[in-house]
Design a protein around this motif. Structure first.
Motif, PDB file in Angstrom:
ATOM      1  N   LEU A   1     -11.959   8.365   4.600  1.00 30.38           N
ATOM      2  CA  LEU A   1     -10.915   7.457   4.146  1.00 30.38           C
ATOM      3  C   LEU A   1     -11.288   6.954   2.750  1.00 30.38           C
ATOM      4  O   LEU A   1     -12.386   6.456   2.548  1.00 30.38           O
TER       5      LEU A   1
ATOM      6  N   GLY B   1      -9.779   4.991  -1.021  1.00 29.60           N
ATOM      7  CA  GLY B   1      -8.751   4.124  -1.578  1.00 29.60           C
ATOM      8  C   GLY B   1      -9.104   3.691  -2.980  1.00 29.60           C
ATOM      9  O   GLY B   1     -10.233   3.882  -3.440  1.00 29.60           O
TER      10      GLY B   1
ATOM     11  N   ARG C   1      -2.216  -0.861  -4.202  1.00 24.42           N
ATOM     12  CA  ARG C   1      -3.311  -0.110  -3.596  1.00 24.42           C
ATOM     13  C   ARG C   1      -2.806   1.266  -3.171  1.00 24.42           C
ATOM     14  O   ARG C   1      -1.675   1.413  -2.711  1.00 24.42           O
TER      15      ARG C   1
ATOM     16  N   GLU D   1     -14.078   4.481   1.674  1.00 25.80           N
ATOM     17  CA  GLU D   1     -13.971   3.188   2.349  1.00 25.80           C
ATOM     18  C   GLU D   1     -14.306   3.299   3.833  1.00 25.80           C
ATOM     19  O   GLU D   1     -14.431   2.299   4.514  1.00 25.80           O
TER      20      GLU D   1
ATOM     21  N   THR E   1      -4.162   4.753  -0.936  1.00 24.76           N
ATOM     22  CA  THR E   1      -5.180   5.259  -0.027  1.00 24.76           C
ATOM     23  C   THR E   1      -4.913   6.728   0.288  1.00 24.76           C
ATOM     24  O   THR E   1      -3.837   7.261  -0.027  1.00 24.76           O
TER      25      THR E   1
ATOM     26  N   GLN F   1       0.239   5.649   0.370  1.00 20.78           N
ATOM     27  CA  GLN F   1      -0.776   6.590   0.833  1.00 20.78           C
ATOM     28  C   GLN F   1      -0.415   8.006   0.407  1.00 20.78           C
ATOM     29  O   GLN F   1       0.745   8.415   0.532  1.00 20.78           O
TER      30      GLN F   1
ATOM     31  N   VAL G   1       0.843  -1.202   0.000  1.00 24.06           N
ATOM     32  CA  VAL G   1       0.000   0.000   0.000  1.00 24.06           C
ATOM     33  C   VAL G   1       0.877   1.249   0.000  1.00 24.06           C
ATOM     34  O   VAL G   1       1.925   1.293   0.649  1.00 24.06           O
TER      35      VAL G   1
ATOM     36  N   PHE H   1     -10.912   6.723  -6.873  1.00 19.65           N
ATOM     37  CA  PHE H   1     -10.961   6.489  -5.430  1.00 19.65           C
ATOM     38  C   PHE H   1     -12.413   6.371  -4.981  1.00 19.65           C
ATOM     39  O   PHE H   1     -13.285   7.070  -5.505  1.00 19.65           O
TER      40      PHE H   1
END
Length: 175
Positions: A168, A170, A126, A150, A128, A92, A90, A147
């Motif tokens: 949030l 993702g 992924r 989530e 986020t 971010q 992941v 996006f």
């Protein structure tokens, strides 16, 4: 001022240490309760880069400003969300800013698309981010770039005299 159709796509590249002062100024000039949970920066200003915020985690967009100079027009910070091996797939987004004069020119979109490609090239599958619930322009841009919401931390922040949600979001990075 030229019509938007005459603008060229911004150039996006990895930040270098010398970008620090310009990025710090960009951060201060774009500060707003629409996206910031920290108080407005005050002098003496902390350096933009430090041990936790290094150039290799920042992509910068360069574009021609209204007086014809090629300058930094925006940035996105894309980093692993934790140092855990089980979370290594992941990345971010932990910051996105576009200069006021450069808004509406596709710079935010270019930064997000480049961030996705860079994260994918770095082995992530992924991406986020967190965005304040009342930041409708940012949420619309993120949604347009794939996006989805989530989770929502309701009333997570108290800003400008009211409670604001922490949203949030993702997206997968599959090709």
């Amino acid at each position: 001022m030229a019509e938007p159709s005459t603008f060229t796509a911004p150039s996006v590249r990895l930040a270098v240490p010398d970008d620090g002062p310009a990025l710090g100024e960009l951060d201060r000039s774009t500060w707003s309760t629409l996206h910031a949970v920290q108080p407005r920066p005050q002098p003496p200003y902390a350096p933009f880069f430090d041990d936790r915020h290094r150039p290799e985690g920042i992509l910068v967009a360069e574009d021609v400003n209204p007086v014809g100079e090629t300058v930094l027009a925006g940035y996105v910070r894309v980093v692993p969300p934790t140092p855990l091996a089980c979370n290594a797939h992941v990345r971010q987004i932990q910051g996105l800013a576009v200069a006021g004069w450069a808004r509406g020119r596709g710079i935010g979109r270019s930064l997000i698309r480049t961030a996705c490609a860079a994260a994918r090239a770095d082995g992530a599958n992924r991406l986020t981010l967190r965005v304040l619930g009342h930041n409708a322009p940012a949420r619309a841009l993120y949604e347009a770039e794939g996006f989805t919401v989530e989770g929502v931390l309701r009333g997570e922040f108290f800003l400008g005299g009211r409670y604001v949600d922490d949203v949030l979001m993702g997206r997968p990075l599959s090709p």
